[in-house]
Motif scaffolding. Structure first.
Motif, mmCIF file in Angstrom:
data_model
loop_
_atom_site.group_PDB
_atom_site.id
_atom_site.type_symbol
_atom_site.label_atom_id
_atom_site.label_comp_id
_atom_site.label_asym_id
_atom_site.label_seq_id
_atom_site.Cartn_x
_atom_site.Cartn_y
_atom_site.Cartn_z
ATOM 1 N N ALA A 38 -11.612 4.300 13.551
ATOM 2 C CA ALA A 38 -10.887 3.453 14.492
ATOM 3 C C ALA A 38 -10.252 2.230 13.834
ATOM 4 O O ALA A 38 -9.105 1.903 14.142
ATOM 5 C CB ALA A 38 -11.805 3.044 15.639
ATOM 6 N N PRO A 39 -10.921 1.534 12.926
ATOM 7 C CA PRO A 39 -10.316 0.336 12.350
ATOM 8 C C PRO A 39 -9.180 0.636 11.376
ATOM 9 O O PRO A 39 -8.415 -0.239 11.026
ATOM 10 C CB PRO A 39 -11.457 -0.337 11.588
ATOM 11 N N PHE A 40 -9.035 1.853 10.942
ATOM 12 C CA PHE A 40 -8.021 2.199 9.957
ATOM 13 C C PHE A 40 -6.646 2.247 10.604
ATOM 14 O O PHE A 40 -6.417 2.940 11.578
ATOM 15 C CB PHE A 40 -8.354 3.553 9.332
ATOM 16 N N ASP A 41 -5.728 1.495 10.045
ATOM 17 C CA ASP A 41 -4.362 1.459 10.555
ATOM 18 C C ASP A 41 -3.423 1.602 9.368
ATOM 19 O O ASP A 41 -3.050 0.627 8.716
ATOM 20 C CB ASP A 41 -4.103 0.156 11.302
ATOM 21 N N ALA A 42 -3.061 2.838 9.055
ATOM 22 C CA ALA A 42 -2.251 3.112 7.870
ATOM 23 C C ALA A 42 -0.889 2.437 7.943
ATOM 24 O O ALA A 42 -0.313 2.088 6.924
ATOM 25 C CB ALA A 42 -2.080 4.613 7.698
ATOM 26 N N LEU A 43 -0.377 2.267 9.121
ATOM 27 C CA LEU A 43 0.949 1.680 9.278
ATOM 28 C C LEU A 43 0.858 0.356 10.026
ATOM 29 O O LEU A 43 1.541 0.132 11.023
ATOM 30 C CB LEU A 43 1.866 2.659 10.018
ATOM 31 N N SER A 44 0.025 -0.540 9.527
ATOM 32 C CA SER A 44 -0.136 -1.827 10.210
ATOM 33 C C SER A 44 1.202 -2.567 10.240
ATOM 34 O O SER A 44 1.925 -2.610 9.254
ATOM 35 C CB SER A 44 -1.210 -2.680 9.510
ATOM 36 N N SER A 47 4.628 -1.214 14.573
ATOM 37 C CA SER A 47 5.116 -1.363 15.955
ATOM 38 C C SER A 47 6.050 -2.574 16.083
ATOM 39 O O SER A 47 7.053 -2.499 16.784
ATOM 40 C CB SER A 47 3.969 -1.462 16.949
ATOM 41 N N SER A 48 5.754 -3.667 15.395
ATOM 42 C CA SER A 48 6.644 -4.842 15.466
ATOM 43 C C SER A 48 7.967 -4.568 14.767
ATOM 44 O O SER A 48 9.020 -5.025 15.203
ATOM 45 C CB SER A 48 5.962 -6.069 14.870
ATOM 46 N N VAL A 49 7.947 -3.815 13.673
ATOM 47 C CA VAL A 49 9.187 -3.469 12.970
ATOM 48 C C VAL A 49 10.052 -2.567 13.833
ATOM 49 O O VAL A 49 11.258 -2.787 13.969
ATOM 50 C CB VAL A 49 8.880 -2.779 11.609
ATOM 51 N N VAL A 50 9.433 -1.563 14.449
ATOM 52 C CA VAL A 50 10.186 -0.641 15.290
ATOM 53 C C VAL A 50 10.756 -1.369 16.498
ATOM 54 O O VAL A 50 11.927 -1.191 16.843
ATOM 55 C CB VAL A 50 9.298 0.542 15.729
#
Length: 55
Positions: A38-44, A47-50
């Motif tokens: 759950a804590p892993f976010d490969a693309l942190s 969402s803000s960039v998109v």
């Protein structure tokens, strides 16, 4: 270590072996197993960039 394309029979010697079940450790619950990832976010920050590009 060299990388080779997988051949159809690369795993022929192990493909039909039974799944290993530990005699020492109880199986991990699905909840605990999911919590490991759950804590892993490969693309942190993706969402803000998109969202900034869609504005």
């Amino acid at each position: 270590m060299e990388h080779h394309d997988a051949e159809p029979f690369d795993y022929a010697d192990i493909i039909n072996h039974p799944h290993h079940v530990s005699s020492r450790h109880q199986p991990m619950s699905m909840h605990d197993r999911a919590a490991q990832f759950a804590p892993f976010d490969a693309l942190s920050g993706i969402s803000s960039v998109v969202s900034s590009q869609n504005s």
